[in-house]
Design a protein around this motif. Structure first.
Motif, PDB file in Angstrom:
ATOM      1  N   TRP A  39      41.238 -98.211  18.862  1.00 23.08           N
ATOM      2  CA  TRP A  39      42.555 -97.583  18.966  1.00 23.08           C
ATOM      3  C   TRP A  39      42.560 -96.335  19.827  1.00 23.08           C
ATOM      4  O   TRP A  39      43.606 -95.733  20.033  1.00 23.08           O
ATOM      5  N   THR A  40      41.426 -95.919  20.299  1.00 26.38           N
ATOM      6  CA  THR A  40      41.381 -94.663  21.047  1.00 26.38           C
ATOM      7  C   THR A  40      40.730 -94.845  22.406  1.00 26.38           C
ATOM      8  O   THR A  40      39.934 -95.740  22.613  1.00 26.38           O
ATOM      9  N   ARG A  41      41.083 -93.983  23.307  1.00 24.84           N
ATOM     10  CA  ARG A  41      40.404 -93.860  24.589  1.00 24.84           C
ATOM     11  C   ARG A  41      39.908 -92.421  24.637  1.00 24.84           C
ATOM     12  O   ARG A  41      40.546 -91.550  25.201  1.00 24.84           O
ATOM     13  N   PRO A  42      38.800 -92.159  23.980  1.00 25.96           N
ATOM     14  CA  PRO A  42      38.358 -90.768  23.849  1.00 25.96           C
ATOM     15  C   PRO A  42      37.952 -90.152  25.187  1.00 25.96           C
ATOM     16  O   PRO A  42      37.493 -90.837  26.091  1.00 25.96           O
ATOM     17  N   GLN A  43      38.168 -88.836  25.270  1.00 27.39           N
ATOM     18  CA  GLN A  43      37.627 -88.081  26.392  1.00 27.39           C
ATOM     19  C   GLN A  43      36.165 -87.839  26.089  1.00 27.39           C
ATOM     20  O   GLN A  43      35.793 -87.578  24.954  1.00 27.39           O
ATOM     21  N   LEU A  44      35.348 -87.899  27.105  1.00 26.20           N
ATOM     22  CA  LEU A  44      33.914 -87.775  26.909  1.00 26.20           C
ATOM     23  C   LEU A  44      33.361 -86.641  27.747  1.00 26.20           C
ATOM     24  O   LEU A  44      33.730 -86.474  28.906  1.00 26.20           O
ATOM     25  N   THR A  45      32.487 -85.864  27.140  1.00 27.13           N
ATOM     26  CA  THR A  45      31.757 -84.844  27.870  1.00 27.13           C
ATOM     27  C   THR A  45      30.342 -84.773  27.303  1.00 27.13           C
ATOM     28  O   THR A  45      30.053 -85.379  26.283  1.00 27.13           O
ATOM     29  N   ALA A  46      29.483 -84.061  27.988  1.00 27.48           N
ATOM     30  CA  ALA A  46      28.089 -83.940  27.552  1.00 27.48           C
ATOM     31  C   ALA A  46      27.686 -82.478  27.554  1.00 27.48           C
ATOM     32  O   ALA A  46      28.181 -81.685  28.351  1.00 27.48           O
ATOM     33  N   TYR A  47      26.782 -82.150  26.636  1.00 32.26           N
ATOM     34  CA  TYR A  47      26.211 -80.815  26.603  1.00 32.26           C
ATOM     35  C   TYR A  47      24.849 -80.883  25.940  1.00 32.26           C
ATOM     36  O   TYR A  47      24.740 -81.333  24.790  1.00 32.26           O
ATOM     37  N   VAL A  55      38.597 -87.436  20.380  1.00 38.79           N
ATOM     38  CA  VAL A  55      39.569 -88.461  20.029  1.00 38.79           C
ATOM     39  C   VAL A  55      40.980 -87.869  20.057  1.00 38.79           C
ATOM     40  O   VAL A  55      41.921 -88.505  20.503  1.00 38.79           O
ATOM     41  N   SER A  56      41.107 -86.629  19.570  1.00 44.44           N
ATOM     42  CA  SER A  56      42.383 -85.917  19.554  1.00 44.44           C
ATOM     43  C   SER A  56      42.086 -84.420  19.498  1.00 44.44           C
ATOM     44  O   SER A  56      40.921 -84.021  19.436  1.00 44.44           O
ATOM     45  N   GLN A  82      29.435-102.893  24.311  1.00 49.32           N
ATOM     46  CA  GLN A  82      29.854-103.047  22.928  1.00 49.32           C
ATOM     47  C   GLN A  82      30.168-104.511  22.664  1.00 49.32           C
ATOM     48  O   GLN A  82      30.870-105.146  23.437  1.00 49.32           O
ATOM     49  N   PHE A  83      29.633-105.012  21.576  1.00 48.46           N
ATOM     50  CA  PHE A  83      29.893-106.396  21.207  1.00 48.46           C
ATOM     51  C   PHE A  83      30.960-106.482  20.123  1.00 48.46           C
ATOM     52  O   PHE A  83      31.320-107.549  19.697  1.00 48.46           O
ATOM     53  N   GLN A  84      31.430-105.334  19.694  1.00 43.96           N
ATOM     54  CA  GLN A  84      32.498-105.239  18.711  1.00 43.96           C
ATOM     55  C   GLN A  84      33.417-104.132  19.188  1.00 43.96           C
ATOM     56  O   GLN A  84      33.346-103.722  20.331  1.00 43.96           O
ATOM     57  N   THR A  85      34.253-103.644  18.301  1.00 44.67           N
ATOM     58  CA  THR A  85      35.126-102.534  18.660  1.00 44.67           C
ATOM     59  C   THR A  85      34.500-101.205  18.260  1.00 44.67           C
ATOM     60  O   THR A  85      35.181-100.198  18.217  1.00 44.67           O
ATOM     61  N   GLN A  86      33.215-101.230  17.961  1.00 48.84           N
ATOM     62  CA  GLN A  86      32.555-100.014  17.513  1.00 48.84           C
ATOM     63  C   GLN A  86      31.416 -99.630  18.451  1.00 48.84           C
ATOM     64  O   GLN A  86      30.749-100.483  19.026  1.00 48.84           O
ATOM     65  N   LEU A  87      31.222 -98.327  18.547  1.00 49.15           N
ATOM     66  CA  LEU A  87      30.061 -97.769  19.233  1.00 49.15           C
ATOM     67  C   LEU A  87      29.150 -97.272  18.119  1.00 49.15           C
ATOM     68  O   LEU A  87      29.602 -96.531  17.239  1.00 49.15           O
ATOM     69  N   CYS A  88      27.908 -97.705  18.123  1.00 51.03           N
ATOM     70  CA  CYS A  88      27.033 -97.440  16.979  1.00 51.03           C
ATOM     71  C   CYS A  88      25.722 -96.756  17.368  1.00 51.03           C
ATOM     72  O   CYS A  88      25.290 -96.820  18.520  1.00 51.03           O
ATOM     73  N   ARG A  89      25.135 -96.124  16.361  1.00 54.90           N
ATOM     74  CA  ARG A  89      23.817 -95.504  16.521  1.00 54.90           C
ATOM     75  C   ARG A  89      22.849 -96.557  17.048  1.00 54.90           C
ATOM     76  O   ARG A  89      22.837 -97.697  16.594  1.00 54.90           O
TER      77      ARG A  89
END
Length: 118
Positions: A39-47, A55-56, A82-89
């Motif tokens: 349901w989300t298109r998150p913004q991504l950054t790295a540090y 997400v919001s 991703q093989f599902q709708t989840q990003l996992c450890r």
């Protein structure tokens, strides 16, 4: 007395400031093994070896990657499989400089810690 010119912050300092600003006023929650990306298109950054999924305004997930995906902070694209709708450890991500078409790194996702505003 002559004042010294103010130094511009370097890229690492800018990243640290953005990281602190993104998490300011938020409380960490219980780590999760997966986050739903359906349901989300998150913004991504790295540090500093971490990926931050915004997400919001009120919710940010932080995952420790152990390094390798820092190029996201300079604008490279992250590619996950991703093989599902989840990003996992444990999921593997690659970073790519899209204009040049050059791979720039890879990393494994850690647990996702939610940071929420009250």
């Amino acid at each position: 007395m002559v004042a010294a010119p103010a130094q511009k912050p370097d890229r690492q300092e800018k990243s640290r400031i953005a990281y602190e600003k993104l998490l300011a006023g938020k409380t960490p929650g219980k780590p999760q093994d997966c986050i739903d990306t359906r349901w989300t298109r998150p913004q991504l950054t790295a540090y500093d070896g971490k990926l931050l999924y915004r997400v919001s305004r009120r919710l940010v997930y932080v995952t420790e990657t152990g390094g390798g995906c820092e190029a996201v902070a300079r604008g490279d694209t992250i590619i996950t499989r991703q093989f599902q709708t989840q990003l996992c450890r444990g999921d593997i991500a690659r970073t790519v400089n899209l204009p040049a078409g050059i791979p720039s790194g890879s990393c494994a996702m850690g647990q996702f810690v939610p940071y929420r505003s009250q």
